[in-house]
Design a protein around this motif. Structure first.
Motif, PDB file in Angstrom:
ATOM      1  N   PHE A 179      -3.036  -2.209  10.500  1.00 21.31           N
ATOM      2  CA  PHE A 179      -4.362  -3.689   9.728  1.00 21.31           C
ATOM      3  C   PHE A 179      -2.942  -4.854  10.408  1.00 21.31           C
ATOM      4  N   LEU A 180      -2.248  -5.395  10.087  1.00 24.92           N
ATOM      5  CA  LEU A 180      -1.519  -6.326  11.207  1.00 24.92           C
ATOM      6  C   LEU A 180      -1.535  -6.261  12.055  1.00 24.92           C
ATOM      7  N   ASN A 181      -0.948  -5.337  13.388  1.00 24.67           N
ATOM      8  CA  ASN A 181      -1.333  -4.935  14.617  1.00 24.67           C
ATOM      9  C   ASN A 181      -2.724  -5.522  14.878  1.00 24.67           C
ATOM     10  N   ALA A 182      -3.761  -5.450  14.635  1.00 22.74           N
ATOM     11  CA  ALA A 182      -5.696  -5.830  14.810  1.00 22.74           C
ATOM     12  C   ALA A 182      -5.138  -7.136  14.558  1.00 22.74           C
ATOM     13  N   LEU A 183      -4.648  -8.107  13.127  1.00 23.52           N
ATOM     14  CA  LEU A 183      -4.243  -9.045  13.467  1.00 23.52           C
ATOM     15  C   LEU A 183      -3.558 -10.282  13.903  1.00 23.52           C
TER      16      LEU A 183
ATOM     17  N   GLY B 138       0.968  -1.275  -0.391  1.00 24.61           N
ATOM     18  CA  GLY B 138      -0.112  -0.454  -0.044  1.00 24.61           C
ATOM     19  C   GLY B 138       0.624   1.474   0.063  1.00 24.61           C
ATOM     20  N   VAL B 139       0.117   2.708   0.024  1.00 29.15           N
ATOM     21  CA  VAL B 139       0.940   3.716  -0.115  1.00 29.15           C
ATOM     22  C   VAL B 139       1.309   4.151   1.451  1.00 29.15           C
ATOM     23  N   LEU B 140       2.576   5.278   1.271  1.00 25.25           N
ATOM     24  CA  LEU B 140       2.579   5.451   3.021  1.00 25.25           C
ATOM     25  C   LEU B 140       1.459   5.880   3.078  1.00 25.25           C
ATOM     26  N   SER B 141       1.319   5.530   4.717  1.00 24.14           N
ATOM     27  CA  SER B 141      -0.557   5.821   5.584  1.00 24.14           C
ATOM     28  C   SER B 141      -1.562   5.139   4.951  1.00 24.14           C
ATOM     29  N   ALA B 142      -1.266   3.874   4.628  1.00 26.76           N
ATOM     30  CA  ALA B 142      -2.030   3.053   4.366  1.00 26.76           C
ATOM     31  C   ALA B 142      -3.474   2.771   5.040  1.00 26.76           C
ATOM     32  N   GLY B 143      -2.200   2.231   6.190  1.00 27.84           N
ATOM     33  CA  GLY B 143      -2.638   1.496   7.383  1.00 27.84           C
ATOM     34  C   GLY B 143      -2.600   0.350   7.491  1.00 27.84           C
TER      35      GLY B 143
ATOM     36  N   TYR C  22      -8.217   0.762  12.966  1.00 31.62           N
ATOM     37  CA  TYR C  22      -7.717   1.169  14.397  1.00 31.62           C
ATOM     38  C   TYR C  22      -8.724   0.915  15.890  1.00 31.62           C
ATOM     39  N   ALA C  23     -10.200   0.987  15.004  1.00 36.86           N
ATOM     40  CA  ALA C  23     -11.117   0.525  16.479  1.00 36.86           C
ATOM     41  C   ALA C  23     -10.755  -0.895  16.283  1.00 36.86           C
ATOM     42  N   ALA C  24     -10.622  -1.918  15.847  1.00 34.72           N
ATOM     43  CA  ALA C  24     -10.343  -3.478  15.270  1.00 34.72           C
ATOM     44  C   ALA C  24      -9.311  -3.780  16.597  1.00 34.72           C
ATOM     45  N   LEU C  25      -8.357  -2.806  16.232  1.00 36.20           N
ATOM     46  CA  LEU C  25      -6.646  -2.798  17.264  1.00 36.20           C
ATOM     47  C   LEU C  25      -6.914  -2.280  18.091  1.00 36.20           C
ATOM     48  N   LEU C  26      -8.031  -1.660  19.202  1.00 32.35           N
ATOM     49  CA  LEU C  26      -8.553  -1.108  20.080  1.00 32.35           C
ATOM     50  C   LEU C  26      -9.017  -2.516  21.215  1.00 32.35           C
TER      51      LEU C  26
ATOM     52  N   GLY D  40      -3.020  -8.936  17.374  1.00 36.70           N
ATOM     53  CA  GLY D  40      -3.660  -8.760  18.973  1.00 36.70           C
ATOM     54  C   GLY D  40      -3.487  -8.629  20.066  1.00 36.70           C
ATOM     55  N   GLU D  41      -1.957  -7.550  18.679  1.00 37.79           N
ATOM     56  CA  GLU D  41      -1.174  -6.582  20.304  1.00 37.79           C
ATOM     57  C   GLU D  41      -0.222  -5.510  18.839  1.00 37.79           C
ATOM     58  N   GLU D  42      -0.502  -4.336  19.500  1.00 38.17           N
ATOM     59  CA  GLU D  42       0.799  -3.160  18.768  1.00 38.17           C
ATOM     60  C   GLU D  42       1.656  -3.839  19.357  1.00 38.17           C
ATOM     61  N   ILE D  43       2.251  -4.175  18.194  1.00 30.45           N
ATOM     62  CA  ILE D  43       3.534  -4.598  18.023  1.00 30.45           C
ATOM     63  C   ILE D  43       4.463  -4.116  17.543  1.00 30.45           C
ATOM     64  N   LEU D  44       3.985  -3.448  15.821  1.00 30.99           N
ATOM     65  CA  LEU D  44       4.618  -2.701  15.031  1.00 30.99           C
ATOM     66  C   LEU D  44       4.079  -1.011  14.933  1.00 30.99           C
ATOM     67  N   GLY D  45       4.461  -0.383  14.352  1.00 35.68           N
ATOM     68  CA  GLY D  45       4.390   1.082  15.057  1.00 35.68           C
ATOM     69  C   GLY D  45       3.066   0.826  14.470  1.00 35.68           C
ATOM     70  N   SER D  46       2.373   2.678  14.957  1.00 40.28           N
ATOM     71  CA  SER D  46       1.144   2.809  14.161  1.00 40.28           C
ATOM     72  C   SER D  46       1.419   4.076  14.017  1.00 40.28           C
ATOM     73  N   SER D  47       0.661   5.290  13.792  1.00 43.05           N
ATOM     74  CA  SER D  47       0.044   6.416  13.744  1.00 43.05           C
ATOM     75  C   SER D  47      -0.384   7.178  12.578  1.00 43.05           C
ATOM     76  N   ASN D  48      -0.543   8.016  12.627  1.00 43.04           N
ATOM     77  CA  ASN D  48      -1.109   9.249  11.396  1.00 43.04           C
ATOM     78  C   ASN D  48      -0.434   9.626   9.954  1.00 43.04           C
ATOM     79  N   ILE D  49       1.234   9.195  11.172  1.00 45.48           N
ATOM     80  CA  ILE D  49       1.928   9.472   9.580  1.00 45.48           C
ATOM     81  C   ILE D  49       2.928   8.501   9.868  1.00 45.48           C
ATOM     82  N   PRO D  50       3.833   8.154   8.319  1.00 50.32           N
ATOM     83  CA  PRO D  50       4.920   7.283   7.759  1.00 50.32           C
ATOM     84  C   PRO D  50       5.257   6.456   8.766  1.00 50.32           C
ATOM     85  N   GLU D  51       4.751   5.188   8.773  1.00 48.37           N
ATOM     86  CA  GLU D  51       5.283   5.027  10.126  1.00 48.37           C
ATOM     87  C   GLU D  51       6.360   3.923   9.870  1.00 48.37           C
TER      88      GLU D  51
END
Length: 490
Positions: A194-198, A185-190, A427-431, A200-211
Motif C-alpha cells: 500500500f505504501l509503495n503504491a502511495l 495491521g497484522v503480518l502480511s496485511a499489505g 498490488y495492482a495499484a503499485l503495478l 509511486g515506487e517500490e522502495i519498501l520491501g513487499s512479498s507474499n510473506i512477512p516483510e
C-alpha cells in the motif's frame, strides 16, 4: 449515484419524489433532523405513538392529530426528506454522530446504522463536503475553537498543579501542528505494498510473506533518501535479558549472534549507530527475507521523500506486524502508537476484522489520542463484488458493535463518525504506478482504490480547507477532557 437517490433506494426502496414540494425550513436542530431521516413505512406507526416525535413533526410544519387524519403523513415526510437532501446533499454526513446515538438507544438497528455509514462514505467520495462551506466560515469557526481552548487551558492550570507538564505538552503540540499517521495491521496485511503504491515506487520491501521488520518513518525531503538506526548496547542488553523469558526472542537473539559473530559489535554501539543509505538499498536493511539479516539489528528507519502529504510537519509510520513473533517489535509498535494522531489500519479483505485487528483498533481509539481512523481492506482483486461487500459490511458492523459494547465514558458516537473504509487492490495499484502493469491485470488505477486514499489524505492534510487544523484542535480538546476526567475521578 447521487446521495438523494441512494438514500431513497437504501431506506425506502423507492425513487425520491420527482419534484419535492416542501418549503419547510431545514435549520432545525441536528438531533431532530437525524430522527426525521430514520422514519420509513415500517417504523412510522411506532414513532407516532411518541409525543416527542409528534413535537418534532410540528417543528417541521407537519401537524399531527391522529392516524385517521394523517393518512398522507408518510408522503409528507418523504417529501421533506427529499427537500432537505436537495438543499444539502451532504446533510447525512453531518448527522452520522446522531445516527450513532440513536443506534446506541436502539431507535435504529445495527444494519440501519451501517447503511448510514455507507451513505456517509459515499458522500465523502463523491464530493469534498468541506468545499460547500465558505473558507471564511471555516476559519472563523476554527479561530473561535482555538480561543476557547486557550481559555479552558488557562482555567485548568491552577486547578491541576500536578498535570502542568502534560498540559504544556498538549498546548505545544497544538501550536506545532505536527501530525503523525500510523499505518498498522497484522503480518502480511499489505502495509508495505500500500505504501509503495502511495510513493509511486517500490522502495519498501513487499512479498507474499512477512516483510517489514522495523518501524519505518516517512518524512518529507527534497529528494528520496534513507537513514537507519541500529540498536544501542543498552537496548540490545534489554533484548538479551528478555530472551531469558521469551522463547521466540531467545531464538532471535541466538540467530543474530550466530549470523553476525564479532561483527555484532560493529553495529551495536553506545550511543546507537546511524547510517545514511540510498533508498534503493532500504530492503536490505528492513526486509525480514533479505539474507543480510540486518533488519534484526535495526530499531528504526527514516525514509525521506518528496511526497506532498508529508509537508508541514506530517509523518507516516509503517509499523511491524501486530502479530510479530518477536514481541519486542510489537511492543515498539504499541509504544509508538502513543505518539500517533491518525490511524490507517490495513486488513486483508479475505480475513478482515480478526480479533487481533479489533482489539488493537479498540485500544487505539479508546485509550490513545487518535483523531480519526481509515480502515483499508486490501487484496480486493481476489474477491468477487459480493464477497467484497460482505467483507466490508462485516468489518463495519464488527467494529461498531465492539465500540458500542466497550466500557467507554467518552463520546462513542463522535468516534464512530470519524471512521472511514476504503477497499484497495494494492498490488495492482503499485503495478500501475510503476508502469509495470500487464494485460492480465484486470483492475484499472481508478478501480484499485489508491486514488480514493489519496483524495482522503488530500482532504485531511492539504490546503486551507484541510481537516488537519481541526483534527489537531479535536485532539487537544480530547486530551484536556481526559486529564480533567481522570483528576475528577481521583
Amino acid at each position: 449515484m447521487p446521495i438523494l437517490e441512494q438514500y431513497f433506494k437504501t431506506f425506502h426502496h423507492l425513487p425520491p419524489p420527482s419534484a419535492p414540494s416542501s418549503t419547510a425550513p431545514i435549520q432545525a436542530p441536528l438531533d431532530f433532523l437525524s430522527i426525521l431521516f430514520c422514519v420509513n413505512e415500517r417504523n412510522l406507526p411506532l414513532f407516532t405513538q411518541c409525543q416527542s416525535f409528534i413535537n418534532i413533526l410540528h417543528t417541521f410544519a407537519l401537524p399531527y392529530q391522529s392516524p385517521i387524519q394523517n393518512t398522507n403523513l408518510l408522503d409528507s415526510i418523504l417529501d421533506l426528506q427529499a427537500h432537505i437532501l436537495t438543499e444539502n446533499p451532504h446533510m447525512l454526513e453531518s448527522l452520522l454522530p446522531y445516527f450513532a446515538k440513536l443506534n446506541l438507544a436502539s431507535v435504529i438497528n445495527d444494519d440501519e446504522l451501517a447503511q448510514f455509514v455507507a451513505l456517509k462514505n459515499a458522500a465523502s467520495h463523491l464530493h469534498n463536503a468541506i468545499s460547500q462551506t465558505p473558507k471564511t466560515a471555516i476559519a472563523k469557526d476554527t479561530k473561535a475553537l482555538r480561543e476557547a481552548f486557550y481559555t479552558i487551558y488557562e482555567s485548568l492550570l491552577p486547578l491541576l498543579p500536578n498535570a502542568q507538564d502534560t498540559l504544556a505538552q498538549i498546548k505545544a503540540k497544538l501550536e506545532e501542528q505536527h501530525l503523525c499517521i500510523g499505518v498498522t495491521g497484522v503480518l502480511s496485511a499489505g502495509k508495505s505494498t500500500f505504501l509503495n503504491a502511495l510513493l509511486g515506487e517500490e522502495i519498501l520491501g513487499s512479498s507474499n510473506i512477512p516483510e517489514t521488520a522495523n518501524l519505518t518513518i516517512l518524512r518529507y525531503g527534497d529528494k528520496t533518501s534513507a537513514k537507519v538506526h541500529f540498536w544501542s548496547k543498552e537496548q540490545w542488553a534489554d533484548l538479551c535479558e528478555e530472551a531469558k523469558y521469551d522463547e521466540h526472542l531467545k531464538v532471535f537473539v541466538a540467530e543474530c549472534k550466530a549470523h553476525f559473530g564479532k561483527e555484532l559489535e560493529r553495529y551495536i554501539t553506545q550511543p546507537h549507530t546511524s547510517q545514511e543509505i540510498q533508498a534503493q538499498q532500504l530492503s536490505a536493511y528492513t526486509s525480514a527475507n533479505h539474507p543480510s539479516k540486518l533488519c534484526n539489528l535495526i530499531q528504526e528507519v527514516e525514509l525521506f521523500t518528496p511526497l506532498d502529504f508529508l509537508k508541514n510537519g506530517v509523518e507516516i509510520v509503517d509499523t511491524p506486524g501486530l502479530d510479530d513473533p518477536i514481541t519486542k517489535r510489537e511492543d515498539i509498535t504499541r509504544a509508538y502508537m502513543q505518539h500517533c494522531d491518525t490511524l490507517i489500519h490495513v486488513m486483508n479483505a479475505s480475513c478482515a476484522a480478526t480479533q487481533k485487528d479489533i482489539d488493537f483498533i479498540l485500544e487505539s481509539l479508546l485509550e490513545q489520542n487518535i483523531s480519526r481512523l481509515l480502515v483499508v481492506l486490501t487484496r480486493i482483486d481476489l474477491l468477487s463484488k459480493d464477497e467484497l461487500n460482505a467483507s466490508l459490511e462485516y468489518t463495519k458492523s464488527s467494529l461498531i458493535t465492539q465500540l458500542k459494547n466497550a466500557n467507554y465514558k467518552g463520546d462513542i458516537a463522535q468516534i464512530i463518525s470519524r471512521i472511514d473504509f476504503i477497499p484497495l487492490a494494492g498490488y495492482a495499484a503499485l503495478l500501475h504506478r510503476t508502469a509495470t502493469a500487464t494485460s492480465d491485470i484486470n483492475i484499472t488505477l481508478e478501480q484499485s482504490g489508491i486514488l480514493d486514499i489519496e483524495l482522503y489524505l488530500q482532504k485531511m492534510l492539504l490546503g486551507e480547507d484541510s481537516l488537519k487544523a481541526r483534527d489537531m484542535l479535536y485532539l487537544a480538546y480530547k486530551a484536556l477532557h481526559k486529564i480533567a476526567q481522570e483528576s475528577a475521578e481521583a
